[in-house]
Design an enzyme around this catalytic site. Structure first.
Site, mmCIF file in Angstrom:
data_model
loop_
_atom_site.group_PDB
_atom_site.id
_atom_site.type_symbol
_atom_site.label_atom_id
_atom_site.label_comp_id
_atom_site.label_asym_id
_atom_site.label_seq_id
_atom_site.Cartn_x
_atom_site.Cartn_y
_atom_site.Cartn_z
ATOM 1 N N SER A 89 0.847 -1.194 0.000
ATOM 2 C CA SER A 89 0.000 0.000 0.000
ATOM 3 C C SER A 89 0.881 1.242 0.000
ATOM 4 O O SER A 89 2.011 1.222 0.517
ATOM 5 C CB SER A 89 -0.902 0.015 1.244
ATOM 6 O OG SER A 89 -1.566 1.262 1.381
ATOM 7 N N TYR A 136 -2.297 -0.174 10.107
ATOM 8 C CA TYR A 136 -2.393 -0.622 8.715
ATOM 9 C C TYR A 136 -1.110 -0.263 7.960
ATOM 10 O O TYR A 136 -0.533 -1.098 7.258
ATOM 11 C CB TYR A 136 -3.602 0.015 8.037
ATOM 12 C CG TYR A 136 -3.762 -0.380 6.595
ATOM 13 C CD1 TYR A 136 -4.221 -1.655 6.253
ATOM 14 C CD2 TYR A 136 -3.454 0.502 5.563
ATOM 15 C CE1 TYR A 136 -4.369 -2.037 4.933
ATOM 16 C CE2 TYR A 136 -3.598 0.126 4.237
ATOM 17 C CZ TYR A 136 -4.058 -1.139 3.926
ATOM 18 O OH TYR A 136 -4.189 -1.507 2.612
#
Length: 206
Positions: A144, A157
């Site tokens: 990501s 995250y």
């Protein structure tokens, strides 16, 4: 058809990036096996892939949770049993979680790293021995943008995706005969994104 005669396993393919990847691979001629936690969504995705495929028998859904080693072993064994080989693995399964370190609990750390980091490692452990037998092996881990750049309210995250990037680099060094890469997309429309764009509460993996 650039992926003709290739067998690809795609995790977290019930929705979002995983499902779009599976559909693209089918269009390019690959035999595609998808896996995810929810059987209802997985069977829907399998039906869609069957409609896109030249040979519907070249697509398959196998239920499994990437954070469970037994599930990964079962999935890979089933792929080899059905297709005889494994050429490509794309790890898309991930858990979304928002919030700061003040909002995060000990359980949050365990859950998100279990799926986003441990899951990729456990799947690699089961898949790489088969990829090593292929002359055209490739492994892709979906990281990501948040793994490269810190973003507010995305601490755990982002940390888990940064770990994915480093893990991928180490895998590439350890197994140079396999093309191993990570991709770091930004925000992507998916069921999880629609359900909670700020991700202040836990979201299950696909």
């Amino acid at each position: 058809m650039r992926l003709k005669n290739r067998v690809a396993l795609i995790t977290g393919a019930n929705d979002g990036i995983g499902r779009a990847t599976a559909e693209a691979f089918v269009r390019e001629g690959a035999s595609v096996i998808i896996t995810g936690r929810r059987s209802d969504l997985g069977l829907q995705a399998e039906k869609r892939l069957g409609l896109l495929a030249t040979n519907p028998q070249s697509t398959m859904f196998i239920q499994g949770e990437i954070s469970k080693d037994g599930d990964n072993q079962r999935v890979v064994d089933r792929v080899i049993e059905a297709f005889g080989r494994l050429n490509i693995v794309v790890n898309c399964a991930a858990m979304q979680l928002g919030g700061t370190v003040l909002e995060s609990t000990a359980e949050d750390y365990d859950r998100i790293f279990s799926v986003n980091v441990k899951g990729i490692g456990l799947m690699a452990k089961r898949a790489i021995p088969h990829l090593q037998k292929s002359k055209c092996a490739a492994k892709v881990n979906i990281a990501s943008l948040n793994g490269n750049i810190g973003i507010a309210n995305r601490t755990l995250y982002g940390a888990s995706k940064a770990a994915v990037i480093v893990m991928t680099q180490s895998m590439a060094a350890d197994f140079p005969q396999i093309r191993i890469n990570a991709i770091s997309p930004g925000f992507t429309k998916s069921r999880q994104m629609i359900a909670g764009p700020v991700y202040r509460r836990k979201r299950d993996n696909n």
